[in-house]
Design an enzyme around this catalytic site. Structure first.
Site, PDB file in Angstrom:
ATOM      1  CG  HIS A   1      -2.079   0.891   1.129  1.00 54.22           C
ATOM      2  ND1 HIS A   1      -2.011   2.255   1.340  1.00 54.22           N
ATOM      3  CD2 HIS A   1      -3.358   0.620   0.793  1.00 54.22           C
ATOM      4  CE1 HIS A   1      -3.213   2.776   1.148  1.00 54.22           C
ATOM      5  NE2 HIS A   1      -4.052   1.817   0.809  1.00 54.22           N
TER       6      HIS A   1
ATOM      7  CG  ASP B   1      -8.396  -4.590  -2.984  1.00 52.17           C
ATOM      8  OD1 ASP B   1      -9.581  -4.354  -2.697  1.00 52.17           O
ATOM      9  OD2 ASP B   1      -7.717  -3.831  -3.707  1.00 52.17           O
TER      10      ASP B   1
END
Ligand SMILES: CC(=O)SCCNC(=O)CCNC(=O)[C@H](O)C(C)(C)COP(=O)(O)OP(=O)(O)OC[C@H]1O[C@@H](n2cnc3c(N)ncnc32)[C@H](O)[C@@H]1OP(=O)(O)O
Ligand SMILES: O=C([O-])CC(=O)C(=O)O
Length: 385
Positions: free
Chosen positions: A268, A322
């Site tokens: 991320h 996700d």
């Protein structure tokens, strides 16, 4: 002095605009070092445990928690606007059934702009109606395409059912178990907003031209679809399928690292620890597994998280939102190509909040570039090339 050096004295180029503030916002906040996410100052864990998606959407868009009457009104308004026009349904019937549901959603979201009055952006009633219509109709359009691609008619929204329950009902024509609906609602809350991620930035750039909200949402849907962003949730399930067994996890990860390929659902830009939403989604998945039995995907996922922590943890690569969402949706019986459209259903709340915030202080987004091409190049006539 060339234009390149002139510009670079003012700013240093950051690929992907890393760490460059693109706006000021009071909608949400991420602390990527400590793994904290807040919507309007409220921790995501508290909202997941106590709020609902519709209430959270209100919080994000209107800036405060609604009182009882305000929430009731918002729910009623959304319920009233859930249906889509028959001409939109007819248009969707012409979509190829093999097309991806994100493409169908992007097209249908843009098509809403054909039907609703244009650009009264200084009229609060126009803003309120656009917010309600988009929150109400996007789930209906996702479910309608899913039915139509299987040769069925779209299932009409059921006025007796709340937001999450109604969406699951429109997908299957069966009322879901209340636990399934509750889990799904929490998933929507978790995905509703996340500062200036790629799709929200895209929404804001589009909004800054003062175009219609339907165009704003359509451009954001297009951006969310990519596998480096929202599209990763679908890729994660495909990856777990491909790995197939716990024993294959280590060689799979080693091959990916050796080939410099990304492992989906990890990493991320902002979080350097496990995404707090991934932790909540993992516990939701466990809750469902307790009810209905564990599956091998979960075992593979746990092993994957362990192996990646060992190999890439030092680089700050941990599960993102996700990674575990697909396990939850899969357990709810939702096909994997609907995972990203479901992300979009939730993120409409955040996109709309940023649209509204952008309009209040609008200045068109028009960054600069560092030109790396040539100057004064003579034109070569065709016959001399
Ligand atoms: C809702 C969301 O959008 S959450 C993100 C969903 N996307 C994914 O899960 C796709 C996989 N992850 C990624 O591609 C990235 O981590 C992103 C796009 C999320 C963030 O990208 P960036 O902040 O630009 O990080 P970047 O790609 O520069 O990676 C930094 C380093 O970590 C490594 N890295 C980052 N993510 C991963 C990953 N998933 N697997 C393996 N290595 C990774 C990169 O190879 C790079 O290593 P290097 O410095 O040795 O070259
Ligand atoms: O913030 C990001 O870059 C991506 C993300 O997690 C999200 O949009 O939910």
């Amino acid at each position: 002095m060339t234009s390149t050096t002139t510009i670079s004295t003012f700013c240093e180029y950051q690929p992907g605009l890393e760490n460059i503030p693109a706006t000021q916002s009071s909608i949400s906040c991420v602390d990527g070092i400590n793994g904290v996410l807040e919507y309007r100052g409220i921790r995501i864990e508290e909202l997941a445990a106590q709020s609902s998606f519709v209430e959270t959407a209100y919080l994000l868009i209107w800036g405060k928690l609604p009182n009882k009457a305000e929430l009731k009104q918002f729910q009623t308004d959304i319920l009233y606007h859930r249906r889509i026009k028959y001409r939109i349904r007819d248009m969707m019937k012409c979509f190829p059934e093999t097309g991806h549901p994100m493409d169908a959603l992007q097209t249908s979201a843009a098509a809403l702009g054909l039907f609703y009055s244009r650009r009264a952006l200084d009229n609060p009633e126009y803003i309120r109606k656009a917010v309600v219509r988009l929150l109400a109709k996007i789930p209906t359009m996702v479910a309608a395409f899913h039915q139509m691609r299987r040769g069925n008619d779209a299932i009409q929204p059921n006025d007796d059912l709340d937001y999450a329950t109604n969406f699951l009902y429109m997908l299957t024509e069966r009322k879901p178990h209340p636990i399934a609906a509750k889990v799904f609602d929490v998933c929507l809350t978790l995905h509703a907003e996340h500062t200036i991620n790629a799709s929200t930035f895209s929404a804001m750039v589009t909004a800054s031209t003062l175009t219609d909200p339907y165009g704003v949402i359509a451009s954001a849907v297009g951006t969310l679809a990519g596998p480096l962003h929202g599209g990763a949730n679908e890729e994660v399930l495909l990856m777990l399928e491909e790995i197939g067994s716990v024993e294959n996890v280590l060689p799979y990860v080693e091959a990916k690292i050796a080939n410099k390929q990304k492992i989906m659902g990890f990493g991320h830009r902002v979080y350097k620890v496990k995404d707090p939403r991934a932790s909540i989604l993992q516990s939701l998945a466990e809750q469902l597994f307790e009810e209905t039995g564990y599956d091998t995907y979960y075992e593979i996922a746990l092993e994957l998280e362990k192996v990646i922590e060992g190999k890439l943890g030092a680089k700050g690569i941990y599960p993102n939102v996700d990674f575990y969402s697909g396990l939850v949706y899969n357990k709810l019986g939702i096909p994997s190509d609907l995972f990203t459209p479901i992300f979009a259903i939730a993120r409409v709340a955040g996109w709309l909040a940023h649209w509204k915030e952008q309009l209040a202080v609008n200045r068109i987004f028009r960054p600069t570039q560092i030109y790396t091409g040539k100057h004064k190049v003579p034109y070569i006539p065709m016959k001399e090339r």
